[in-house]
Design an enzyme around this catalytic site. Structure first.
Site, PDB file in Angstrom:
ATOM      1  N   ASP A  33     -56.503  -6.605 -10.972  1.00  0.00           N
ATOM      2  CA  ASP A  33     -56.443  -4.874 -10.966  1.00  0.00           C
ATOM      3  C   ASP A  33     -56.286  -4.458  -9.118  1.00  0.00           C
ATOM      4  O   ASP A  33     -56.715  -5.029  -8.966  1.00  0.00           O
ATOM      5  CB  ASP A  33     -57.774  -4.277 -11.138  1.00  0.00           C
ATOM      6  CG  ASP A  33     -57.475  -2.239 -11.386  1.00  0.00           C
ATOM      7  OD1 ASP A  33     -57.493  -1.668 -12.094  1.00  0.00           O
ATOM      8  OD2 ASP A  33     -56.762  -1.730  -9.870  1.00  0.00           O
ATOM      9  N   ASN A  93     -58.428   2.829 -21.834  1.00  0.00           N
ATOM     10  CA  ASN A  93     -58.939   4.288 -21.176  1.00  0.00           C
ATOM     11  C   ASN A  93     -56.992   4.909 -21.915  1.00  0.00           C
ATOM     12  O   ASN A  93     -56.183   5.002 -21.843  1.00  0.00           O
ATOM     13  CB  ASN A  93     -58.662   4.906 -20.022  1.00  0.00           C
ATOM     14  CG  ASN A  93     -60.121   4.462 -18.673  1.00  0.00           C
ATOM     15  OD1 ASN A  93     -61.533   4.512 -19.450  1.00  0.00           O
ATOM     16  ND2 ASN A  93     -59.619   4.083 -18.057  1.00  0.00           N
ATOM     17  N   GLN A 107     -57.253   8.340 -17.994  1.00  0.00           N
ATOM     18  CA  GLN A 107     -55.890   6.610 -18.348  1.00  0.00           C
ATOM     19  C   GLN A 107     -54.790   7.449 -17.105  1.00  0.00           C
ATOM     20  O   GLN A 107     -54.597   8.532 -16.863  1.00  0.00           O
ATOM     21  CB  GLN A 107     -55.268   7.137 -19.658  1.00  0.00           C
ATOM     22  CG  GLN A 107     -53.706   5.358 -19.688  1.00  0.00           C
ATOM     23  CD  GLN A 107     -53.858   5.251 -20.597  1.00  0.00           C
ATOM     24  OE1 GLN A 107     -53.392   6.753 -22.236  1.00  0.00           O
ATOM     25  NE2 GLN A 107     -52.548   4.721 -20.657  1.00  0.00           N
ATOM     26  N   HIS A 112     -53.301  -1.128 -21.258  1.00  0.00           N
ATOM     27  CA  HIS A 112     -54.247  -2.082 -20.694  1.00  0.00           C
ATOM     28  C   HIS A 112     -55.289  -1.897 -20.904  1.00  0.00           C
ATOM     29  O   HIS A 112     -56.431  -1.346 -21.199  1.00  0.00           O
ATOM     30  CB  HIS A 112     -53.994  -2.006 -18.931  1.00  0.00           C
ATOM     31  CG  HIS A 112     -54.211  -0.215 -18.459  1.00  0.00           C
ATOM     32  ND1 HIS A 112     -53.732   0.551 -18.658  1.00  0.00           N
ATOM     33  CD2 HIS A 112     -55.305   0.190 -17.454  1.00  0.00           C
ATOM     34  CE1 HIS A 112     -54.254   1.923 -18.050  1.00  0.00           C
ATOM     35  NE2 HIS A 112     -54.699   1.316 -17.818  1.00  0.00           N
ATOM     36  N   HIS A 133     -59.439  -3.097 -19.496  1.00  0.00           N
ATOM     37  CA  HIS A 133     -59.853  -3.641 -18.354  1.00  0.00           C
ATOM     38  C   HIS A 133     -60.912  -4.437 -18.805  1.00  0.00           C
ATOM     39  O   HIS A 133     -61.583  -4.506 -19.483  1.00  0.00           O
ATOM     40  CB  HIS A 133     -60.408  -2.225 -17.360  1.00  0.00           C
ATOM     41  CG  HIS A 133     -59.766  -1.492 -17.399  1.00  0.00           C
ATOM     42  ND1 HIS A 133     -59.128  -1.115 -15.645  1.00  0.00           N
ATOM     43  CD2 HIS A 133     -58.905  -0.444 -17.591  1.00  0.00           C
ATOM     44  CE1 HIS A 133     -58.705  -0.116 -15.005  1.00  0.00           C
ATOM     45  NE2 HIS A 133     -58.498   0.582 -16.120  1.00  0.00           N
TER      46      HIS A 133
HETATM   47  P1  5GP Z   1     -56.528   3.532 -15.972  1.00  0.00           P
HETATM   48  O1  5GP Z   1     -57.152   4.620 -14.951  1.00  0.00           O
HETATM   49  O2  5GP Z   1     -54.952   3.675 -16.127  1.00  0.00           O
HETATM   50  O3  5GP Z   1     -57.560   2.791 -17.290  1.00  0.00           O
HETATM   51  O4  5GP Z   1     -56.814   2.264 -15.135  1.00  0.00           O
HETATM   52  C1  5GP Z   1     -54.921   1.829 -13.790  1.00  0.00           C
HETATM   53  C2  5GP Z   1     -55.848   1.025 -13.528  1.00  0.00           C
HETATM   54  O5  5GP Z   1     -54.275   0.317 -12.655  1.00  0.00           O
HETATM   55  C3  5GP Z   1     -56.595   1.060 -11.815  1.00  0.00           C
HETATM   56  O6  5GP Z   1     -57.630   0.827 -11.966  1.00  0.00           O
HETATM   57  C4  5GP Z   1     -55.805   0.741 -10.704  1.00  0.00           C
HETATM   58  O7  5GP Z   1     -56.238   0.496  -9.948  1.00  0.00           O
HETATM   59  C5  5GP Z   1     -54.312  -0.256 -11.481  1.00  0.00           C
HETATM   60  N1  5GP Z   1     -53.352   0.163 -10.827  1.00  0.00           N
HETATM   61  C6  5GP Z   1     -52.275   0.884 -10.582  1.00  0.00           C
HETATM   62  N2  5GP Z   1     -51.252   0.521 -10.153  1.00  0.00           N
HETATM   63  C7  5GP Z   1     -51.403  -0.750  -9.806  1.00  0.00           C
HETATM   64  C8  5GP Z   1     -50.861  -1.652  -9.811  1.00  0.00           C
HETATM   65  O8  5GP Z   1     -49.497  -1.889  -9.234  1.00  0.00           O
HETATM   66  N3  5GP Z   1     -50.875  -3.355  -9.608  1.00  0.00           N
HETATM   67  C9  5GP Z   1     -52.389  -3.791 -10.077  1.00  0.00           C
HETATM   68  N4  5GP Z   1     -52.089  -5.017 -10.117  1.00  0.00           N
HETATM   69  N5  5GP Z   1     -53.140  -2.935 -10.761  1.00  0.00           N
HETATM   70  C10 5GP Z   1     -52.542  -1.101 -10.379  1.00  0.00           C
END
Ligand code: 5GP
Ligand code: ZN
Length: 141
Positions: free
Chosen positions: A30, A86, A93, A99, A101
């Site tokens: 992440d 999420n 999300q 995804h 985590h």
């Molecule tokens: P969500 O909030 O959708 O469960 O998590 C999305 C996750 O994706 C976040 O923890 C964020 O830091 C990660 N993320 C968003 N954009 C990128 C990216 O371009 N590269 C990587 N490696 N992680 C990302």
């Protein structure tokens, strides 16, 4: 999907720190980790969230999950690990390609605050029975 950042990470058009890849899944660090080792595991097939995930995609995704968890565990020896997914903006999300985590946990000061405030007193045995029945009905349709 052309405007999805995780699809672009999978096809290599956006760089990422890859830790694992097979025919079906891709795992990478992440970019804004909550703790050391915070990793994301995604299906290569673009699937918005768990609600839209076909069974074979789920099978292949979860088949890889223990491998990722064990690699993080043996690299950093955290005291525990949360795996969180999420679904929907209300649930936090922000990227709409499913995804999972992996968040290794080290101590009380790490970046994840998990607080369970149960509503157990509202959910009597009768209420639980009725709630369970409503879900079972949907499973049997
Ligand atoms: P969500 O909030 O959708 O469960 O998590 C999305 C996750 O994706 C976040 O923890 C964020 O830091 C990660 N993320 C968003 N954009 C990128 C990216 O371009 N590269 C990587 N490696 N992680 C990302
Ligand atoms: Zn995607």
């Amino acid at each position: 999907m052309s405007d999805c950042i995780f699809c672009k990470i999978i096809d290599g058009s956006i760089p990422s720190t890859k830790i694992y890849e097979d025919e079906h899944v891709y795992a990478f660090m992440d970019v804004a980790p909550l703790t050391k080792g915070h990793t994301l595991l995604v299906p290569k097939q673009h699937v918005k969230d768990l609600l839209e995930m076909p069974e074979d995609v789920a099978r292949n995704l979860y088949a890889a999950a223990p491998k990722i968890a064990n690699a993080i565990q043996s690299a950093f020896n955290p005291q525990g690990m949360n795996t969180i997914n999420n679904n929907g903006s209300f649930a936090g999300q922000t990227v709409f390609h499913y995804h999972l985590h992996f968040i290794p946990r080290y101590d009380e000061t790490d970046g994840l605050k998990v607080k369970w405030e149960t509503k157990q007193s509202e959910f009597t045995q009768d209420v639980l029975k009725s709630v369970g029945e409503q879900i079972r009905e949907k499973l049997n349709q």
